[in-house]
Write a protein that holds these residues in place. Structure first.
Motif, short mmCIF file in Angstrom:
data_model
loop_
_atom_site.label_atom_id
_atom_site.label_comp_id
_atom_site.label_asym_id
_atom_site.label_seq_id
_atom_site.Cartn_x
_atom_site.Cartn_y
_atom_site.Cartn_z
N GLU A 1 4.84 -2.33 -8.60
CA GLU A 1 3.51 -2.76 -8.80
C GLU A 1 3.39 -3.93 -9.50
O GLU A 1 2.45 -4.68 -9.29
CB GLU A 1 2.89 -1.45 -9.48
N CYS B 1 1.39 -7.40 -8.03
CA CYS B 1 0.32 -7.87 -8.74
C CYS B 1 0.67 -9.43 -8.93
O CYS B 1 -0.23 -10.27 -8.79
CB CYS B 1 0.16 -6.99 -10.13
N ILE C 1 -6.16 9.53 -14.21
CA ILE C 1 -4.83 9.07 -13.83
C ILE C 1 -3.85 10.11 -13.81
O ILE C 1 -3.83 10.89 -15.17
CB ILE C 1 -4.37 7.87 -14.98
N ASP D 1 0.48 8.19 -11.16
CA ASP D 1 -0.22 6.92 -10.86
C ASP D 1 0.27 5.83 -12.11
O ASP D 1 0.72 6.31 -12.82
CB ASP D 1 -1.71 7.07 -11.26
N GLU E 1 -1.45 1.98 -13.18
CA GLU E 1 -2.73 1.16 -13.08
C GLU E 1 -2.12 -0.34 -13.66
O GLU E 1 -1.60 -0.28 -14.73
CB GLU E 1 -3.80 1.74 -13.97
N ARG F 1 -6.52 -6.55 -9.94
CA ARG F 1 -6.38 -5.20 -10.22
C ARG F 1 -6.03 -4.53 -8.92
O ARG F 1 -6.57 -4.92 -7.85
CB ARG F 1 -7.42 -4.43 -10.76
N LYS F 2 -5.29 -3.56 -8.91
CA LYS F 2 -4.97 -2.72 -7.74
C LYS F 2 -6.07 -1.65 -7.37
O LYS F 2 -6.50 -0.99 -8.31
CB LYS F 2 -3.74 -1.98 -7.78
N LYS G 1 -6.92 1.65 -6.01
CA LYS G 1 -6.36 2.98 -5.64
C LYS G 1 -6.72 3.22 -4.15
O LYS G 1 -7.98 3.09 -3.72
CB LYS G 1 -6.73 3.94 -6.49
N TYR H 1 -5.06 -5.65 -3.74
CA TYR H 1 -5.22 -6.07 -4.89
C TYR H 1 -6.83 -6.74 -4.80
O TYR H 1 -6.94 -7.58 -3.82
CB TYR H 1 -4.40 -7.00 -5.58
#
Length: 343
Positions: A36, A40, A123, A127, A129, A158-159, A161, A166
């Protein structure tokens, strides 16, 4: 104990309506967190770069469920190291002439924190974040831990969900109010200056032209990075303030502590302004009998020496461990001390 089906109708019922399987909640893995972070970074590199200038996020906030955070805490330094290695490799691959790498930060910053919800969304243990930004000024002020009305938004990558995409957005800082960043989960790694060097053109060197012999000027000695009257040099980086300071160890024993009125008069103190440092936090001494440097930690917060946790001891009964001549000391996951012996 669950009853075993014995009749034909019981067995047929189980085939038509399978029994519910009881499973434990899945928690996020180290590899997931790493991937992740890399995704990003890649997204910010593609989004922020301008023309031939490669620009990217250098500050990252990573939010995990409290159970996942506790489970992953010991592995966070390794995840950070792997992430920085991957970032550097991607920059090397992209840094071809006439490209040049541009950054608004001198360090990679990573802040991990536990939370059960973020920006109004829950969350789960599975998960992760990830929020990335060019500068961490907005992430390191009081508005993160105690957001105030009217505080500016954070422009972040920001990703989203459920979409694995992103996006660039203005993230409202009060969204961080449920996240506890007081735990040991902050890391700062200096951006390698070699990465920022311009690419070298791959050209065949021209034939040298004969020049008349000229006497070369006498070589000038390079300035010494170590003072001859000091036992060691200690470079301090406080990630919470993005401040770098250099100290010289002249006494056989020094104390590292948070700056307070009660220690202002002690000449052998290294006083740091970071609230993440205890008073006292640690001591460094040069043992004349063994000829080695030694370290003792007194803080209830974690102290690491070359990535190994140093056992806490009482100030009146220090538990000394060997301090190699070239070492890195991490105080509470935020303040980094680079120790270099001059002996």
């Amino acid at each position: 104990m669950e009853k075993t089906p014995t009749t034909f109708w019981d067995q047929l019922g189980n085939l038509l309506v399978p029994r519910r399987q009881v499973t434990t909640p899945r928690t996020v893995s180290n590899e997931q967190i790493l991937q992740e972070l890399i995704r990003c970074f890649d997204t910010s590199l593609n989004r922020e770069s301008i023309g031939t200038s490669l620009l990217f996020d250098a500050h990252y906030v990573i939010i995990l469920h409290p159970s996942s955070y506790a489970e992953r805490l010991a592995a966070l330094p390794v995840i950070v190291n792997e992430a920085v290695t991957a970032f550097n490799e991607r920059l090397k691959q992209r840094n071809h002439e006439p490209n040049r790498i541009v950054t608004v930060a001198s360090h990679w910053h990573f802040k991990f924190g536990p939370g059960t919800e973020f920006d109004g969304k829950p969350i789960s243990p599975a998960d992760v974040e990830v929020i990335g930004s060019l500068t961490g000024a907005s992430l390191e002020n009081d508005s993160v831990s105690s957001p105030k009305a009217g505080s500016v938004n954070l422009k972040a990558t920001r990703k989203v969900k459920n979409t694995n995409v992103y996006e660039k957005l203005d993230l409202n800082l009060p969204a961080f109010s449920q996240i506890d960043f007081r735990e040991s989960g902050a890391f700062a790694v200096r951006i390698d200056p070699a990465i920022l060097a311009p690419p070298v053109a791959d050209a065949t060197p021209a034939e040298p032209v004969a020049q008349p012999a000229v006497a070369a000027p006498p070589a000038q000695p390079a300035p010494s990075p170590i003072r001859p009257d000091a036992l060691a040099r200690i470079d301090c980086y406080m990630a919470d303030q993005n401040v770098e300071e250099t100290y010289w160890m002249k006494d056989r024993e020094i104390v590292i502590a948070r700056r307070e009125p009660d220690n202002e008069l002690f000449p052998n103190y290294i006083r740091l302004t970071s609230p993440y440092v205890s008073n006292p936090h640690a001591r460094i001494r040069h043992d004349a009998a063994s000829g080695q440097f030694q370290l003792a930690s007194f803080s209830r917060h974690e102290t690491r020496l070359n990535e190994q946790v140093v056992e806490r001891s009482e100030p009146g009964n220090p538990n000394w461990v060997e301090l190699p001549g070239s070492s890195q000391i991490l105080l509470n996951g935020v303040v980094t001390l680079t120790f270099q012996s001059n002996l």
